[in-house]
Scaffold this motif. Sequence first.
Motif, PDB file in Angstrom:
ATOM      1  N   ARG A  13       6.457  -2.381   1.476  1.00  0.00           N
ATOM      2  CA  ARG A  13       7.364  -2.868   2.514  1.00  0.00           C
ATOM      3  C   ARG A  13       7.990  -1.719   3.294  1.00  0.00           C
ATOM      4  O   ARG A  13       8.149  -1.805   4.519  1.00  0.00           O
ATOM      5  CB  ARG A  13       8.441  -3.738   1.864  1.00  0.00           C
ATOM      6  CG  ARG A  13       7.900  -5.072   1.351  1.00  0.00           C
ATOM      7  CD  ARG A  13       8.939  -5.843   0.581  1.00  0.00           C
ATOM      8  NE  ARG A  13       8.445  -7.170   0.203  1.00  0.00           N
ATOM      9  CZ  ARG A  13       9.102  -8.001  -0.598  1.00  0.00           C
ATOM     10  NH1 ARG A  13      10.275  -7.640  -1.119  1.00  0.00           N
ATOM     11  NH2 ARG A  13       8.600  -9.186  -0.890  1.00  0.00           N
ATOM     12  N   ALA A  14       8.355  -0.640   2.570  1.00  0.00           N
ATOM     13  CA  ALA A  14       8.942   0.520   3.246  1.00  0.00           C
ATOM     14  C   ALA A  14       7.952   1.165   4.201  1.00  0.00           C
ATOM     15  O   ALA A  14       8.337   1.724   5.242  1.00  0.00           O
ATOM     16  CB  ALA A  14       9.417   1.536   2.208  1.00  0.00           C
ATOM     17  N   ALA A  15       6.660   1.079   3.861  1.00  0.00           N
ATOM     18  CA  ALA A  15       5.622   1.658   4.717  1.00  0.00           C
ATOM     19  C   ALA A  15       5.255   0.738   5.882  1.00  0.00           C
ATOM     20  O   ALA A  15       4.495   1.128   6.770  1.00  0.00           O
ATOM     21  CB  ALA A  15       4.373   1.965   3.894  1.00  0.00           C
ATOM     22  N   GLY A  16       5.777  -0.482   5.886  1.00  0.00           N
ATOM     23  CA  GLY A  16       5.551  -1.396   6.993  1.00  0.00           C
ATOM     24  C   GLY A  16       4.272  -2.204   6.918  1.00  0.00           C
ATOM     25  O   GLY A  16       3.806  -2.727   7.933  1.00  0.00           O
ATOM     26  N   TYR A  17       3.704  -2.341   5.707  1.00  0.00           N
ATOM     27  CA  TYR A  17       2.457  -3.089   5.544  1.00  0.00           C
ATOM     28  C   TYR A  17       2.735  -4.489   5.009  1.00  0.00           C
ATOM     29  O   TYR A  17       3.558  -4.671   4.097  1.00  0.00           O
ATOM     30  CB  TYR A  17       1.528  -2.393   4.552  1.00  0.00           C
ATOM     31  CG  TYR A  17       0.866  -1.136   5.078  1.00  0.00           C
ATOM     32  CD1 TYR A  17      -0.311  -1.213   5.824  1.00  0.00           C
ATOM     33  CD2 TYR A  17       1.415   0.107   4.819  1.00  0.00           C
ATOM     34  CE1 TYR A  17      -0.924  -0.069   6.292  1.00  0.00           C
ATOM     35  CE2 TYR A  17       0.805   1.263   5.286  1.00  0.00           C
ATOM     36  CZ  TYR A  17      -0.359   1.174   6.022  1.00  0.00           C
ATOM     37  OH  TYR A  17      -0.963   2.306   6.488  1.00  0.00           O
TER      38      TYR A  17
END
Length: 284
Positions: free
Chosen positions: A22-26
Amino acid sequence: MPDTGSTVPRRQLGRQARALRRAAGYTAEIAADELGWSRHKIWRIEKGKVSATKSDMIAMASLYRADAETTELLIALAAESRAKGWWHSTLEGAPTFKHLYVDLERVAGSIREYSANLVCGLLQTKDYCWAISRVASTASRETIEERVSFRMKRQAILTREDPPAPRLSVILDEPAIRRPIGGTRVMEKQIHALIEATDLPNVDVRVLPFAAGAHASLDTNFIILEFPENRESPIVYLEPKTGGLYLDKPREVTAYNFAMRDLEERALSARESRDFLARAAKEL
């Protein structure tokens, strides 16, 4: 073939993997496509349903741009995920996973603890915590200060609003109240802090007096962690001096639930415990 390893490292690995994604935006779908995996595999790893491999963790860490320390933690958790009962060591040179218990504590809905000789960490004052740390460790003053500060920050979960604060139920054996850790002034303040903590609607502190006699947990302290809406099975945590043992098999949890019920039946009531603590503070 069923995965019979401990669910504890698998579940922790899943939380870490989900947070990194989630932090990586996936989204899970995009991550699966990038990794050449099925969506179901991502789901099973993130839910702690299956043990992951070292190569799985390296691939995920690379995609999510995890740092070296996080990557090492994921690999170590994957390696440990087949243990029957998960032990993590705090000995120098061994994987410490120093934040593992704290992460479990943070997501728990209920924390039930029995402590024979010390006030539990979530209710310790700074001076009391410092006094314990000073005599129990050969670490530098700076390291001890970091540990004390970390423990104080942990206590914020008891007053948080979102997500709701966990329910903390503590049974303290009488020696934990009578032993003047740090001297009488430090201990007096600690006892008053215990009384004040019971003003919180989610905190219950009860005293097990000497007069209670023998009970079902004479040989060990323990903590039972339960999770909101039964999303995860309960975990029992034991902490000898050189590490921590996580138990999650139903028969293990049942045994410690039995011990806790026995302690609850023998302990003073909440009101009696407050009165006991007030008298103990005056007697110091």
